[in-house]
Design an enzyme around this catalytic site. Structure first.
Site, PDB file in Angstrom:
ATOM      1  CG  HIS A 199     -37.570 -28.011 -20.350  1.00 12.71           C
ATOM      2  ND1 HIS A 199     -37.784 -27.328 -21.526  1.00 12.71           N
ATOM      3  CD2 HIS A 199     -36.538 -27.384 -19.719  1.00 12.71           C
ATOM      4  CE1 HIS A 199     -36.922 -26.319 -21.606  1.00 12.71           C
ATOM      5  NE2 HIS A 199     -36.167 -26.321 -20.523  1.00 12.71           N
ATOM      6  CG  ASN A 218     -39.161 -23.822 -20.523  1.00 15.15           C
ATOM      7  OD1 ASN A 218     -40.220 -24.285 -20.949  1.00 15.15           O
ATOM      8  ND2 ASN A 218     -38.536 -22.830 -21.105  1.00 15.15           N
ATOM      9  CD  GLN A 258     -33.336 -29.218 -21.565  1.00  7.37           C
ATOM     10  OE1 GLN A 258     -32.607 -30.046 -21.045  1.00  7.37           O
ATOM     11  NE2 GLN A 258     -33.084 -27.922 -21.489  1.00  7.37           N
ATOM     12  NE  ARG A 284     -32.909 -25.685 -26.821  1.00 12.87           N
ATOM     13  CZ  ARG A 284     -32.848 -25.310 -25.544  1.00 12.87           C
ATOM     14  NH1 ARG A 284     -33.890 -25.427 -24.747  1.00 12.87           N
ATOM     15  NH2 ARG A 284     -31.731 -24.824 -25.044  1.00 12.87           N
ATOM     16  CB  CYS A 306     -35.404 -24.749 -16.930  1.00 10.15           C
ATOM     17  SG  CYS A 306     -34.238 -24.846 -18.286  1.00 10.15           S
TER      18      CYS A 306
HETATM   19  P1  NAP Z   1     -32.686 -13.963 -22.555  1.00  2.78           P
HETATM   20  O1  NAP Z   1     -34.054 -14.070 -23.130  1.00  2.78           O
HETATM   21  O2  NAP Z   1     -31.533 -13.965 -23.483  1.00  2.78           O
HETATM   22  O3  NAP Z   1     -32.631 -12.598 -21.653  1.00  2.78           O
HETATM   23  C1  NAP Z   1     -31.421 -12.116 -21.135  1.00  2.78           C
HETATM   24  C2  NAP Z   1     -31.636 -10.825 -20.363  1.00  2.78           C
HETATM   25  O4  NAP Z   1     -30.340 -10.348 -19.927  1.00  2.78           O
HETATM   26  C3  NAP Z   1     -32.259  -9.688 -21.179  1.00  2.78           C
HETATM   27  O5  NAP Z   1     -33.132  -8.939 -20.355  1.00  2.78           O
HETATM   28  C4  NAP Z   1     -31.052  -8.818 -21.556  1.00  2.78           C
HETATM   29  O6  NAP Z   1     -31.385  -7.440 -21.717  1.00  2.78           O
HETATM   30  C5  NAP Z   1     -30.200  -8.973 -20.300  1.00  2.78           C
HETATM   31  N1  NAP Z   1     -28.798  -8.652 -20.592  1.00  2.78           N
HETATM   32  C6  NAP Z   1     -28.007  -9.160 -21.566  1.00  2.78           C
HETATM   33  N2  NAP Z   1     -26.779  -8.585 -21.539  1.00  2.78           N
HETATM   34  C7  NAP Z   1     -26.806  -7.680 -20.526  1.00  2.78           C
HETATM   35  C8  NAP Z   1     -25.849  -6.782 -19.973  1.00  2.78           C
HETATM   36  N3  NAP Z   1     -24.610  -6.676 -20.471  1.00  2.78           N
HETATM   37  N4  NAP Z   1     -26.214  -6.017 -18.902  1.00  2.78           N
HETATM   38  C9  NAP Z   1     -27.468  -6.113 -18.384  1.00  2.78           C
HETATM   39  N5  NAP Z   1     -28.416  -6.951 -18.865  1.00  2.78           N
HETATM   40  C10 NAP Z   1     -28.093  -7.717 -19.917  1.00  2.78           C
HETATM   41  O7  NAP Z   1     -32.402 -15.110 -21.512  1.00  2.78           O
HETATM   42  P2  NAP Z   1     -33.451 -15.974 -20.606  1.00  2.78           P
HETATM   43  O8  NAP Z   1     -33.810 -17.220 -21.296  1.00  2.78           O
HETATM   44  O9  NAP Z   1     -34.511 -15.067 -20.114  1.00  2.78           O
HETATM   45  O10 NAP Z   1     -32.523 -16.432 -19.401  1.00  2.78           O
HETATM   46  C11 NAP Z   1     -32.130 -15.546 -18.356  1.00  2.78           C
HETATM   47  C12 NAP Z   1     -31.322 -16.338 -17.333  1.00  2.78           C
HETATM   48  O11 NAP Z   1     -32.142 -17.346 -16.742  1.00  2.78           O
HETATM   49  C13 NAP Z   1     -30.115 -17.059 -17.974  1.00  2.78           C
HETATM   50  O12 NAP Z   1     -29.038 -17.031 -17.091  1.00  2.78           O
HETATM   51  C14 NAP Z   1     -30.650 -18.473 -18.179  1.00  2.78           C
HETATM   52  O13 NAP Z   1     -29.625 -19.428 -18.204  1.00  2.78           O
HETATM   53  C15 NAP Z   1     -31.566 -18.639 -16.972  1.00  2.78           C
HETATM   54  N6  NAP Z   1     -32.670 -19.580 -17.136  1.00  2.78           N
HETATM   55  C16 NAP Z   1     -33.439 -19.560 -18.265  1.00  2.78           C
HETATM   56  C17 NAP Z   1     -34.527 -20.443 -18.376  1.00  2.78           C
HETATM   57  C18 NAP Z   1     -35.425 -20.482 -19.588  1.00  2.78           C
HETATM   58  O14 NAP Z   1     -36.275 -21.384 -19.665  1.00  2.78           O
HETATM   59  N7  NAP Z   1     -35.285 -19.569 -20.543  1.00  2.78           N
HETATM   60  C19 NAP Z   1     -34.825 -21.298 -17.321  1.00  2.78           C
HETATM   61  C20 NAP Z   1     -34.028 -21.282 -16.167  1.00  2.78           C
HETATM   62  C21 NAP Z   1     -32.970 -20.409 -16.094  1.00  2.78           C
HETATM   63  P3  NAP Z   1     -31.591  -6.787 -23.196  1.00  2.78           P
HETATM   64  O15 NAP Z   1     -32.913  -7.284 -23.680  1.00  2.78           O
HETATM   65  O16 NAP Z   1     -31.573  -5.333 -22.910  1.00  2.78           O
HETATM   66  O17 NAP Z   1     -30.442  -7.261 -24.040  1.00  2.78           O
END
Ligand code: NAP
Length: 351
Positions: free
Chosen positions: A244, A329, A178, A237, A151
């Protein structure tokens, strides 16, 4: 509806997954057909699965509420899948989908630096899509993975691209402030971040330094040649929900006046603008003239969170120029770019 492309979201319940659900409502080309997440969410309605942790604005979209959340197995009907999976499990799941013939547009870090996977921002390096044919050959599959950058890297690379293109770049210092949603849900504990700034985000600095060089590099003779720029990142953070902010100082490859630098940033456009892709902002960069902008609270939703907002462009006493940038982000920094990537794939005939 019949003519729209069916799509699925893996990790649909998380911070980025929710943005996908929001952005894919009423998309002119894509139809949100399936939602998937962990075993704990699977089998529940989407409304139930996100109850108490819906963190994007407004309500859960009506059309998504009653959809049943599936497990992340390659038995979905949609051939195009957007992945917002936690990076601890995204790698093998995305590979399994690509192997089974799906096209995966991923936000996760796992495959970004693979030598046959495009790390893509449509305005910055659309020519990197050519590596897809090689990936399909390497992995003996019709499916493939494309990724969008971290991001913080996305906002930075969009602003470095026009400077690199017009003047060259020798070195870059970036300090990030961030937002909390960047850590996913539930993210950083309230007691750790209230009245505080945390000067550490795991793995973030090396990701910004490495990914920027791949993005600004070339794809030639079947391989990526990374840009020859020195980049140093420091990440913190801060207690902001979304957006961000980054303080950037650059040393250019040649001398340039301030007017030229501002002009390069202001007039920058890429293929999404030329093709008028549905999620493309009119201009990828918006330059603010006020002395106290950009600010996350006021500027993150500019242009539906897709442009990068820059301000305070001025001379630097150590390097050549410095400025602040702001990028949303979970919109431009995640789901927005992944959707724009898929729109470019469709426009270029890759779907
Ligand atoms: P998050 O809120 O923690 O969401 C994670 C997702 O993954 C949830 O839907 C969760 O489902 C699912 N998950 C977890 N364990 C799993 C498993 N064993 N099998 C299948 N699904 C599973 O994370 P996020 O911030 O949205 O980030 C998601 C990805 O995008 C990450 O790789 C992160 O590094 C990347 N990213 C994030 C941002 C940001 O600003 N947040 C920006 C760029 C990239 P449940 O709800 O069912 O547990």
């Amino acid at each position: 509806m019949e003519r729209k492309i069916k799509v699925a979201v893996l990790g649909a319940t998380g911070a980025v997954g929710q943005r996908f659900v929001e952005l894919l409502q009423d998309h002119p080309w894509f139809y949100l057909h399936e939602l998937a997440a962990s075993k704990e969410s699977a089998g529940r309605s989407y409304e139930e699965a996100v109850r108490g942790r819906w963190i994007v604005s407004g309500d859960v979209p009506e059309t998504a509420k009653s959809m049943t959340v599936r497990e992340c197995r390659p038995d979905l009907e949609s051939r195009l899948v957007f992945s917002a999976l936690d990076s601890s499990i995204a790698g093998p799941i995305e590979e399994e989908f690509a192997k089974a013939g799906y096209i995966v547009s991923s936000n996760s870090r796992n495959h970004r630096m693979d030598p046959d996977v495009p790390l893509l921002i449509p305005e910055v390096n659309p020519e990197h899509l050519r590596v897809i044919e090689r990936q399909k050959r390497n992995r003996r599959s019709h499916g493939y993975i494309i990724t969008n950058p971290n991001c913080s890297t996305i906002g930075l690379a969009i602003c470095l691209k026009p400077l690199y293109g017009r003047f060259g770049l020798r070195s870059v210092f970036v300090v990030t402030y961030q937002a909390l949603s960047g850590a996913g849900y539930p993210g950083v504990p309230a007691l750790a971040i209230s009245d505080n700034v945390i000067p550490y985000i795991k793995d973030e600095e090396p990701k910004i330094e490495a990914e920027s060089l791949k993005l600004l590099g070339k794809y030639e003779n079947g391989r990526f040649e990374y840009a020859d720029i020195r980049i140093s990142a420091q990440c913190a953070r801060v207690n902001v929900t979304d957006g961000h902010l980054e303080a950037v100082s650059v040393e250019l490859g040649r001398k340039a006046d301030l007017d030229e630098v501002v002009d390069a940033l202001k007039t920058f456009k890429g293929l999404p603008q030329e093709y008028k892709l549905p999620s493309a902002p009119e201009c990828p960069i918006i330059v603010r003239e006020e002395e106290d902008r950009p600010q996350p609270k006021f500027d993150r939703m500019e242009g539906n969170g897709m442009p990068v907002v820059i301000g305070r462009i001025r001379k630097c006493n150590v390097l050549d120029y410095k400025f602040f940038l702001l990028s949303h982000n979970t919109m431009r920094g995640a789901a927005g770019t992944a959707v724009l990537n898929a729109e470019l794939l469709n426009h270029e005939g890759y779907l």
